[in-house]
Write an enzyme that holds these catalytic residues in place. Structure first.
Site, short mmCIF file in Angstrom:
data_model
loop_
_atom_site.label_atom_id
_atom_site.label_comp_id
_atom_site.label_asym_id
_atom_site.label_seq_id
_atom_site.Cartn_x
_atom_site.Cartn_y
_atom_site.Cartn_z
N GLU B 14 53.78 44.96 61.16
CA GLU B 14 53.32 45.76 60.32
C GLU B 14 52.52 45.12 58.96
O GLU B 14 51.67 45.50 58.75
CB GLU B 14 54.36 46.76 59.98
CG GLU B 14 53.95 47.80 59.13
CD GLU B 14 54.83 48.99 58.86
OE1 GLU B 14 55.56 49.13 59.99
OE2 GLU B 14 54.81 49.78 58.09
N ASP B 114 57.61 48.18 61.59
CA ASP B 114 59.12 48.70 61.19
C ASP B 114 59.38 49.70 62.19
O ASP B 114 58.67 50.34 62.95
CB ASP B 114 58.65 49.30 59.86
CG ASP B 114 58.31 48.19 58.77
OD1 ASP B 114 58.78 47.05 59.14
OD2 ASP B 114 57.94 48.51 57.57
N TYR B 324 66.43 47.27 56.35
CA TYR B 324 65.30 48.48 56.11
C TYR B 324 65.72 49.69 55.28
O TYR B 324 66.68 50.08 55.55
CB TYR B 324 64.97 48.83 57.74
CG TYR B 324 63.52 49.30 57.51
CD1 TYR B 324 62.34 48.80 57.26
CD2 TYR B 324 63.42 50.78 58.07
CE1 TYR B 324 61.15 49.47 57.37
CE2 TYR B 324 62.24 51.80 57.99
CZ TYR B 324 61.09 50.62 57.63
OH TYR B 324 59.96 51.24 57.65
#
Ligand SMILES: [Zn+2]
Ligand SMILES: [Zn+2]
Lengths: 89, 705
Positions: B14, B114, B324
């Site tokens: 990403e 992600d 995350y």
């Protein structure tokens, strides 16, 4: 010093408090505020023992009062409008 | 470049920093760096494959109108390279070209973006367009931290296909946002342009509008608040050889006279201890953070705006320091090795003592909350320690680590006691006390949590006491609190508006458009005007219910319960309905809009009350003769002759504050390419010299909010 608007005869179609266009003498916001001010007077008289003018003064000076309430209370004071005299739009 | 029989695999990430972490986690010392233009590329051999890792820079494709021109309604959309859609995304052209070139030489593809709907969509669009339909041959790596261990496990265990559900859900969300945003905004502008003017860019959106409506409702309630008086009776009393603060049992007193009577009859009165209560209060440890809770804690403690916290947390994630952050979970699943994380933290001088205490206690599972997330665990440290860290990153990192540690702690215990003192008049006063018995988890969460203490003297029922003095304290009912960015985000969360990754952005848009303002959010005239029109003509658009239902359906796509086309078609129907309803009322909408714009212009030129006549307003006016601008009082007709010159260059805005020296309004002047400067509009004021020199200092001022 003169006043911008004679509170007794506000310009047609302009709110006497803020000058914005309105159907009656007050715009929707300030008319709502005026109705609320009238409605709370009984509570204040009973609890704090104040009369109309003193009530308006205290409300207009209170930091917790909303801006529209303050502006309207100041206007009612300035114009010498009595309780029950506020025209309903 | 080496070409042989080796399978060539392209891994798409990403962001550049994630690509670097992923490449080195998988390729170790064998990684060769290179660049295609400005795009970094990493190559290495792994398990008999020639692997290439390449980053994206977020979205490279966006929903856009099919074909040129401005028309309304507009339901034909295509996915186009983002640099063709947004001017500020012009840099992404090079990335599409680089990824395209690399894809032409690849046999197999992996999405390592992600793990959420946005990440899945980013990879899907790149594979579909830049890699010419490679999505059908692509696999998916799934990970929640960028640590070597997690990435290697994600590579070994990657799924055999893309996560189409998540990608389709993300795609549907973007398409619905586009359809609603474009059509409603164009309907507004179209009706407005028919009044013969064109000026403000007006916009409305699917999530944005119900949020703005809720903020405006709160603002109106605050502005219409009328405080009612009431009284609280406080006292200072002597009991058990000590002095305590007490309050009258029963709360508010609703009349001034009554309040004063109570105060005077109790002052100096004898009393007896009529009741003592004691109870233990157990305060369990907090849960590990989900994003919303992290944002609200960082706002409470550091004063960080939620979007700032999110950015910092994402940075910490990219540095592999925390997991995350875009997660709704408050759980740490057993697959996460907490002992290893705690050992990692024990490597730091700062956390060693706490981490070792937890390890020694044998409590290796943290307390968990109710909320969960299908893709990610709660935010937690990875156990890796920062080598160097920025000030703000350090704050958020410390908060995340201590919150994680606190979740392993034991409950804190406080003893809460009350002593009731009864006067012969029958009035009862209550004194409250708190004493900490076990500080438990709060030890790990310092300085972010502490236990308040107030110790009471020893006393028993029947003991004599004395009310030394009592008083009636006047209070007023308070207005509802203003939203802050973080409470607004919690409001969105409660009402299912937006997603964990988009909520901060929605608020930013409202700020940018000038609809809302301030740390404690206030709604501007423009915000009020737009809300009034939306409420009147697009009631469905401001309805929380509609937006939440649509959001649930979008989530249904991700979990496979709904088909994307079905949801998008439903959304188109809703958007059509919303627009149809207002078409008949075009003129009315246009009129209302021009009222809003007029009011806005008025607001922008009104500086404040005139200190001379005290009943007019000072307004920025243009001279009919010279065209020059100046300040005048709008009470001109009744004889107020106040006028003052203004600087002729730059954009002038009212500052809402007044000059301390003379009481006239302060204005802000923005020159082209210069820093804005503030000055008092009164040309006879003592602070005046400054404006002629244009130094940017406008004397002293007050009320600057
Ligand atoms: Zn008004
Ligand atoms: Zn001044």
């Amino acid at each position: 010093m003169g006043r911008s608007r004679d509170p007794g005869s506000p310009a047609m179609g302009a709110c006497a408090v803020c000058g914005s266009p309105s159907g009656g003498s007050l715009c929707a916001r300030h008319a709502k505020a005026a109705r609320k001010i009238e409605a709370h007077f009984a509570t204040w008289r009973e609890r704090a023992g104040v009369e109309w003018e003193e009530y308006l003064r205290r409300v207009s000076e209170n930091d917790l009062s909303g801006a529209w309430i303050k502006e309207t209370a100041e206007y009612l004071l300035r114009s010498g409008m009595r309780f029950g005299q506020i025209s309903k739009p | 470049m080496r070409r042989g029989s080796l399978e060539r695999q392209l891994i798409i990430c990403e962001k550049p920093s994630a690509a670097e972490k992923i490449a080195f986690a998988l390729g170790g010392a064998g990684v060769r760096r290179s660049r295609r233009g400005k795009v970094p590329v990493y190559r290495f051999e792994l398990e008999g494959k020639e692997v290439t890792v390449v980053p994206s820079i977020g979205h490279l494709y966006a929903a856009a109108q099919q074909g040129p021109g401005w028309s309304f309604p507009m339901f034909s959309l295509v996915w186009a390279p983002i640099h063709e859609v947004e001017r500020r995304a012009s840099g992404s052209r090079a990335w599409i070209r680089a990824i395209s070139d690399l894809a032409a030489q690849a046999d197999s593809f992996v999405s390592a973006c992600d793990l959420d709907t946005e990440g899945s969509l980013i990879a899907y669009m790149i594979l579909l367009h830049a890699c010419r339909g490679a999505d059908s041959r692509a696999r998916r790596m799934r990970f929640s931290t960028l640590t070597r261990q997690d990435l290697q496990a994600a590579y070994a265990g990657m799924t055999s296909t893309l996560d189409y559900g998540a990608a389709e859900a993300g795609k549907a969300r973007h398409e619905l946002d586009w359809i609603f945003g474009v059509n409603v905004s164009r309907a507004l502008m179209d009706s407005y342009s028919r009044t013969g003017s064109s000026f403000e860019v007006l916009s409305a959106g699917r999530v944005q509008s119900p949020v703005l409506y809720a903020l405006a409702k709160r603002e109106a309630a605050i502005r219409l608040h009328l405080p009612d008086p009431f009284w609280l009776i406080g006292a200072e009393a002597e009991v058990g050889g000590g002095i305590v603060q007490a309050r009258l049992r029963g709360g508010k007193v609703l009349s001034k006279r009554e309040g004063e009577e109570i105060a005077s009859r109790c002052s100096g009165a004898k009393a007896v201890v009529s009741r003592i209560t004691e109870r233990e209060v157990v305060i369990p440890p907090p849960f590990p953070f989900d994003l919303g809770t992290l944002q609200s804690e960082a706002s409470r403690i550091f004063g960080f705006h939620p979007s700032r916290t999110q950015k910092i947390a994402e940075k910490l994630y990219l540095e592999a320091l925390i997991s995350y952050p875009r997660t709704a979970s408050q759980k740490i699943p057993p697959s996460i090795n907490c002992v290893q994380i705690l050992r990692g933290l024990a490597g730091s001088d700062y956390y060693r003592e706490m981490a070792e205490e937890i390890l020694a206690s044998g409590r290796t599972r943290p307390r968990e909350g109710k909320k969960s997330d299908p893709a990610h665990p709660a935010i937690h440290p990875t156990g890796a320690l920062p080598r160097s860290i920025g000030r703000d990153e350090g704050k958020v990192y410390d908060l995340v680590v201590k919150r994680f540690l606190a979740a392993f702690g034991e409950a804190a215990v406080q003893a809460q006691a009350t002593i009731e003192l009864e006067c012969s008049s029958g009035d009862v006063f209550v004194a409250d006390g708190k004493a900490t018995k076990e500080d438990g988890w709060t030890r790990f969460y310092k300085p972010y949590a502490f236990l308040k203490e107030a110790l009471l003297p020893k006393a028993s029922v029947g003991d004599g006491a004395k009310i030394l003095t009592a008083w009636a304290e006047g209070r007023f009912t308070a207005p509802p609190p203003r939203f802050t960015a973080s409470s607004a985000i919690r409001f969105m969360e409660r009402n299912g508006l937006g997603t964990k990754s988009t909520r901060a952005e929605v608020l930013d848009t409202l700020y940018r458009r000038g609809y809302i303002d301030g740390w404690k959010i206030s709604v501007t005239e423009l915000g009020f005007g737009v809300t009034r029109i939306l409420k009147k003509f697009f009631p469905d658009l401001v309805s929380i219910e509609l937006t939440r239902r649509l959001e649930e359906e979008i989530e249904g796509i991700g979990s496979g319960e709904r088909r994307a086309t079905e949801v998008v078609l439903k959304g188109i129907d809703l958007a059509k309905g919303v627009c149809e309803k207002m078409i008949d009322k075009y003129e009315e909408v246009g009129d209302e809009l021009s009222k809003v714009v007029r009011k806005l212009r008025e607001e922008r030129r009104t500086l404040g009350p005139c200190p001379e006549c005290k009943s007019g307003m000072l307004i920025i006016t243009h001279s009919r003769k010279s065209g020059k601008r100046f300040v005048g009082c709008n009470n001109y007709k009744n004889g107020c002759r106040v006028t003052m010159p203004l600087p002729q260059r730059g954009r002038i805005t009212p500052s809402k504050s007044t000059c301390k020296v003379c009481g006239y309004p302060i204005i802000e002047v923005r020159g082209f390419g210069k820093r804005p400067w503030r000055l008092c509009v009164n040309n006879r004021c003592g602070s005046k010299g400054s404006w002629q020199r244009g130094s940017g200092k406008a004397g002293s001022e007050d009320g600057a909010e």
